[in-house]
Motif scaffolding. Structure first.
Motif, mmCIF file in Angstrom:
data_model
loop_
_atom_site.group_PDB
_atom_site.id
_atom_site.type_symbol
_atom_site.label_atom_id
_atom_site.label_comp_id
_atom_site.label_asym_id
_atom_site.label_seq_id
_atom_site.Cartn_x
_atom_site.Cartn_y
_atom_site.Cartn_z
ATOM 1 N N ARG A 38 -15.035 -3.228 0.876
ATOM 2 C CA ARG A 38 -14.212 -3.483 2.062
ATOM 3 C C ARG A 38 -13.926 -4.973 2.108
ATOM 4 O O ARG A 38 -14.596 -5.769 1.451
ATOM 5 C CB ARG A 38 -14.919 -3.023 3.338
ATOM 6 C CG ARG A 38 -16.244 -3.702 3.591
ATOM 7 C CD ARG A 38 -16.907 -3.180 4.845
ATOM 8 N NE ARG A 38 -18.244 -3.706 5.002
ATOM 9 C CZ ARG A 38 -18.549 -4.905 5.479
ATOM 10 N NH1 ARG A 38 -17.606 -5.714 5.889
ATOM 11 N NH2 ARG A 38 -19.800 -5.311 5.564
ATOM 12 N N GLN A 73 -13.991 -8.616 3.601
ATOM 13 C CA GLN A 73 -14.733 -9.476 4.535
ATOM 14 C C GLN A 73 -14.766 -10.880 3.981
ATOM 15 O O GLN A 73 -15.089 -11.093 2.816
ATOM 16 C CB GLN A 73 -16.170 -8.968 4.742
ATOM 17 C CG GLN A 73 -16.936 -9.831 5.754
ATOM 18 C CD GLN A 73 -18.340 -9.322 6.006
ATOM 19 O OE1 GLN A 73 -18.531 -8.194 6.449
ATOM 20 N NE2 GLN A 73 -19.333 -10.137 5.706
ATOM 21 N N SER A 108 -30.948 -19.103 7.100
ATOM 22 C CA SER A 108 -29.533 -19.354 6.848
ATOM 23 C C SER A 108 -28.654 -19.273 8.089
ATOM 24 O O SER A 108 -27.845 -20.142 8.339
ATOM 25 C CB SER A 108 -29.069 -18.344 5.785
ATOM 26 O OG SER A 108 -27.688 -18.325 5.636
ATOM 27 N N LEU A 137 -26.164 -8.965 1.242
ATOM 28 C CA LEU A 137 -25.210 -7.873 1.496
ATOM 29 C C LEU A 137 -24.636 -7.340 0.180
ATOM 30 O O LEU A 137 -24.614 -6.121 -0.064
ATOM 31 C CB LEU A 137 -24.081 -8.384 2.395
ATOM 32 C CG LEU A 137 -22.855 -7.478 2.565
ATOM 33 C CD1 LEU A 137 -23.232 -6.197 3.310
ATOM 34 C CD2 LEU A 137 -21.732 -8.203 3.297
ATOM 35 N N ARG A 168 -27.222 -5.369 -1.700
ATOM 36 C CA ARG A 168 -27.456 -4.015 -1.156
ATOM 37 C C ARG A 168 -26.313 -3.085 -1.545
ATOM 38 O O ARG A 168 -26.535 -1.906 -1.832
ATOM 39 C CB ARG A 168 -27.568 -4.063 0.376
ATOM 40 C CG ARG A 168 -28.822 -4.723 0.899
ATOM 41 C CD ARG A 168 -29.042 -4.392 2.384
ATOM 42 N NE ARG A 168 -27.952 -4.794 3.238
ATOM 43 C CZ ARG A 168 -27.816 -5.994 3.806
ATOM 44 N NH1 ARG A 168 -28.722 -6.933 3.594
ATOM 45 N NH2 ARG A 168 -26.793 -6.263 4.590
ATOM 46 N N MET A 169 -25.090 -3.598 -1.516
ATOM 47 C CA MET A 169 -23.956 -2.758 -1.900
ATOM 48 C C MET A 169 -24.103 -2.282 -3.336
ATOM 49 O O MET A 169 -23.890 -1.111 -3.658
ATOM 50 C CB MET A 169 -22.651 -3.533 -1.710
ATOM 51 C CG MET A 169 -22.284 -3.711 -0.237
ATOM 52 S SD MET A 169 -20.799 -4.739 -0.039
ATOM 53 C CE MET A 169 -20.344 -4.319 1.660
ATOM 54 N N ARG A 191 -26.607 0.378 -3.743
ATOM 55 C CA ARG A 191 -26.155 1.688 -3.262
ATOM 56 C C ARG A 191 -25.096 2.293 -4.180
ATOM 57 O O ARG A 191 -24.518 3.328 -3.866
ATOM 58 C CB ARG A 191 -25.573 1.561 -1.855
ATOM 59 C CG ARG A 191 -26.601 1.285 -0.784
ATOM 60 C CD ARG A 191 -26.040 1.554 0.613
ATOM 61 N NE ARG A 191 -27.054 1.258 1.608
ATOM 62 C CZ ARG A 191 -27.113 0.135 2.316
ATOM 63 N NH1 ARG A 191 -26.172 -0.785 2.172
ATOM 64 N NH2 ARG A 191 -28.086 -0.059 3.182
ATOM 65 N N ASP A 225 -23.256 -2.173 6.620
ATOM 66 C CA ASP A 225 -22.786 -2.664 5.319
ATOM 67 C C ASP A 225 -21.494 -1.973 4.888
ATOM 68 O O ASP A 225 -20.583 -2.619 4.381
ATOM 69 C CB ASP A 225 -23.843 -2.422 4.237
ATOM 70 C CG ASP A 225 -25.021 -3.380 4.332
ATOM 71 O OD1 ASP A 225 -24.926 -4.359 5.092
ATOM 72 O OD2 ASP A 225 -26.031 -3.144 3.644
ATOM 73 N N ARG A 226 -21.443 -0.653 5.082
ATOM 74 C CA ARG A 226 -20.288 0.073 4.564
ATOM 75 C C ARG A 226 -19.065 -0.114 5.443
ATOM 76 O O ARG A 226 -17.947 -0.226 4.937
ATOM 77 C CB ARG A 226 -20.638 1.561 4.470
ATOM 78 C CG ARG A 226 -19.509 2.420 3.985
ATOM 79 C CD ARG A 226 -20.036 3.729 3.461
ATOM 80 N NE ARG A 226 -19.101 4.823 3.674
ATOM 81 C CZ ARG A 226 -19.402 6.111 3.583
ATOM 82 N NH1 ARG A 226 -20.655 6.462 3.274
ATOM 83 N NH2 ARG A 226 -18.507 7.031 3.789
ATOM 84 N N ILE A 249 -27.697 -24.134 13.679
ATOM 85 C CA ILE A 249 -27.401 -24.412 12.258
ATOM 86 C C ILE A 249 -25.895 -24.351 12.034
ATOM 87 O O ILE A 249 -25.394 -23.762 11.095
ATOM 88 C CB ILE A 249 -28.144 -23.470 11.292
ATOM 89 C CG1 ILE A 249 -29.617 -23.339 11.689
ATOM 90 C CG2 ILE A 249 -28.063 -24.022 9.852
ATOM 91 C CD1 ILE A 249 -30.465 -22.626 10.643
#
Lengths: 307, 307
Positions: free
Chosen positions: A112, A114, A197, A227, A230-231, A234, B58-59, B198
């Motif tokens: 997607r 982002q 972060s 992120l 993790r993608m 999956r 995430d998705r 931050i």
């Protein structure tokens, strides 16, 4: 972080060695206790040093080597040092690297869209103006990249290495680009070398190995690197567009700032105190190293004032 | 944060009230201990709920009201709830506000140029396409703005209010724009309502008072707000260019997700559990409120599975 534009202050040794006049050999702590106490008392009596750090970072902003803001800051420091009455105040010409960040961005386009929180690594080459759009291979270490080398060709390699210590983890920042290029990658991303972060990426200088191609390199925030990892875990295809307009310009002329406090008894012996005035371009370098520079400056200013 | 697209789950009361069958009146803690223990054991036995939160954030990414990503997420939740075997799973049409952030930026132009870390406030109107460039008046409170009202006209008012509690300090986010407009300001900036930053700005919805002009409103990071305040305190002229492309679109159609677990004994009595699926657009809404939604969902799924 770029240790080129230095602020150096020399103080005559004799100024600080009154005990020797009496032929004693007391411990350093004992010999200098009263002098040190006077200095500490003067240094903590007001906010003069803090105010100077404030002016240095707020008024001039970042002080990247080669930038006009660095030269303006140096002009100010020189003028203030003269007002302080320090001796032989001067700027000594020095040649510094001159790298400019330019416009830069990273965008996740699959699975997607982002915008990713990124910062190009210092010294990185640019991407083409249209950017580099490529699948991402996420690895957690150099070792994993070696094992998965066959998958890296033509991809953007992301090192999502968890932070251990700065000294250890920054290897990915300094050596990641060349390691990725060696495996055939077209660009390199690293997880910011930081324990925390809040989606604020952290940069620093990268280092190209002369035996492989120089590929663009940038840091992602800790969250964004995790992120993408993790993608991938999956089984989702991860594609990123990286755009970087960085330029390596010819070396620029800058100045090392030098001021002296010439000793009364042994003017030929010197103690050098200093810090670096320059800073990275994405902050104001308050800690790195306006604070260190001004602390050294203030110490010598107070020695001068206290006679 | 926008409490419109809800996930609502209803569970029949009788399912949870076995003690009443025996005519006793034990404490709630005693009566439900074994049922609660079974649920807790099932909920902590694996990472099912965590995985679902992971997929949701995430998705699908952000789930701003009116966005396609929210509707895609709702489709997925409905399909998963049916797979879970929940009853009467459906999306009930609801009309939601539809605000889009668009491109936005803030740049310090005097006393020096620096890009500021900003986020437009939810619901803000746009600036003209060329932006608003104006001197900044920094105040620490509504009270200070009232005292300095004569200085605010034609300026961008920045509320640099130190964080106390979220409930108290967010007044500047909700009411700052109208207070600034009332004093004749052309735009409003606030210091992010956060104790730490931050350089990561924090946003949320602003609220316009219908009796004054709607002026653009954005948050600056804590550091950037403090920087502008220090500049003003040093007597420097502070000028900022604010550009915001925000749009308030017509209300959009969305859905409240409803699933049921019909009680065996008192199907007409209901307990409603829920959370909101939608989120702000600049994050993924993991805590606000994917986690809450999935926790409620998981509780009902486990009640169903445990019979």
């Amino acid at each position: 972080m770029i240790h080129r534009s230095m602020l150096a202050l020399t103080a005559g040794l004799a100024l600080l060695a009154p005990a020797e006049l009496h032929g004693q050999r007391p411990s350093i702590a004992t010999a200098y206790r009263s002098v040190a106490d006077s200095l500490i008392q003067a240094a903590t009596a007001d906010s003069a040093a803090y105010e100077r750090v404030g002016v240095l970072v707020d008024r001039f902003g970042h002080r990247l080597a080669g930038s006009r803001s660095l030269e303006a800051a140096i002009d100010w420091v020189l003028a203030e040092m003269k007002k302080d009455g320090l001796q032989n105040v001067r700027g000594e010409t020095v040649s510094v690297t001159h790298w400019e960040r330019g416009q830069e961005s990273a965008e996740l386009v699959r699975p997607r869209r982002q915008r990713l929180a990124m910062l190009g690594l210092g010294g990185s080459v640019a991407t083409p103006a249209t950017g580099i759009t490529a699948p991402v291979l996420v690895v957690a270490s150099f070792e994993e990249l070696v094992r998965r080398r066959a998958e890296a060709k033509g991809k953007i390699v992301l090192f999502d290495a968890p932070f251990t210590t700065y000294g250890e983890t920054r290897r990915y920042r300094t050596d990641g680009a060349s390691a990725a290029a060696r495996a055939g990658a077209v660009a390199c991303l690293i997880r910011s070398v930081a324990s925390e972060s809040i989606r604020s990426p952290h940069t620093g200088r990268t280092r190209y190995d002369s035996t492989v191609a120089r590929i663009p390199a940038a840091a992602l925030s800790v969250e964004d690197a995790m992120l993408l990892h993790r993608m991938q875990d999956r089984g989702l295809p991860v594609v990123v567009t990286l755009r970087m307009g960085a330029r390596q310009l010819p070396k620029a002329r800058s100045r090392n700032v030098v001021a002296e406090l010439v000793g009364r008894e042994k003017p030929e012996e010197v103690v050098v105190l200093g810090g670096h005035i320059d800073s990275w371009d994405v902050g104001q370098g308050a800690m790195d190293d306006a604070g260190g520079s001004v602390a050294a400056w203030e110490a010598v200013r107070l020695m001068h004032r206290l006679g």
